[in-house]
Design an enzyme around this catalytic site. Sequence first.
Site, short mmCIF file in Angstrom:
data_model
loop_
_atom_site.label_atom_id
_atom_site.label_comp_id
_atom_site.label_asym_id
_atom_site.label_seq_id
_atom_site.Cartn_x
_atom_site.Cartn_y
_atom_site.Cartn_z
N HIS A 36 -9.07 -3.48 -2.56
CA HIS A 36 -8.11 -2.69 -1.79
C HIS A 36 -8.55 -1.23 -1.72
CE1 HIS A 36 -3.74 -1.85 -0.63
NE2 HIS A 36 -4.22 -0.65 -0.86
N GLU A 37 -8.96 -0.66 -2.85
CA GLU A 37 -9.33 0.75 -2.87
C GLU A 37 -10.65 0.99 -2.15
OE1 GLU A 37 -5.83 1.30 -4.46
OE2 GLU A 37 -7.17 2.86 -3.70
N CYS A 90 0.84 -1.19 0.00
CA CYS A 90 0.00 0.00 0.00
C CYS A 90 0.87 1.24 0.00
CB CYS A 90 -0.91 -0.01 1.23
SG CYS A 90 -2.01 1.41 1.34
N HIS A 93 -10.16 1.15 1.57
CA HIS A 93 -9.64 2.44 2.04
C HIS A 93 -10.77 3.39 2.42
CE1 HIS A 93 -5.32 2.66 1.83
NE2 HIS A 93 -5.26 2.23 0.59
#
Length: 239
Positions: free
Chosen positions: A173-174, A131, A177
Site C-alpha cells: 500500500h505504501e 486509506c 503511494h
Amino acid sequence: MSHASPPTSFSPARIREFVQELLAMDTLPPIVQAGHPVLRQRSALFDGQLEQGELGQLITLMRKVMHEAPGVGLAAPQLGIPLQLAVLEDQFEIDEETAAARARTPLDFFAILNPSYTPLGDTTAAFFEGCLSVSGLQAVVERPERVRLDFVTPEGEPASGDFSGWQARIVQHETDHLHGMLYLDRAELRSLSTNSEYAARWAEPGIGTARQELGFMAGQPLGGQDVPGAADVPGTPDA
C-alpha cells in the site's frame, strides 16, 4: 490493470523548500486527500534533496502524523511531498483470534526510501482496505500474500526484507503511494463501502458475506487470508 502516473514536476529545490515549510509549522500538517495531483504523480527518487538532519526531522514528523491519524503507514505524498519516502509501524493491540485470522503480527517502526516490491509465490489475499487519503471509504483489494521489499534506509544503505500477511499489505500500500497509485486502482469497486456500512454489515473475519451480497469476485476462489484489512487505519490497513 495499468496506470501510467506522470512524474512530479517538483524540482529538488522545491521539494526541499516545501519540506522546510512543513517542518516550520506549529501544528501537524493535514493529510492530503484524493483529488490532489501529488497522489497521482510518480514521486521523485530520493537522491540527496534533503540534508541528513532534515530527512530525520521529516521522518519524525511523518511518524507523529501517522500516530495521530491513527494509521499503520504514511507516505510522503500524503503530506504533499512528492518524494519516495514512507514510514511504517503496526503496534496496535488486537485479540488473538483476529490476529491469527488476519496473519497480523506487530511491525516495528521503520522508514523506507525508493522502495519496490516483488511477489513471492502465487498466493494472494483479499482484504477490505482503506486509506488516510481516501477518508471514510473501504474496499476489497486482492494482493500478493508475500512480497520482497527492496529499499534504501535513511542512512543511505540498500536493504531488503520479506513480508507476509498484514505486513505485506502495508508494504504494498505504501509503496504504491510513491508511484501515484491509490488502493482504489486495485480494488473490487462493487465492494466499496463507507466506514459506517462496513462496520454495520461486513466487519467479520472473512469477506464471504460481503462478496455474496455485493456481488464481487464471483466465481473466484478466495486466496490467502480471506479477511478484512486496511493499511493507513488500524482496523483494516489505512496508510
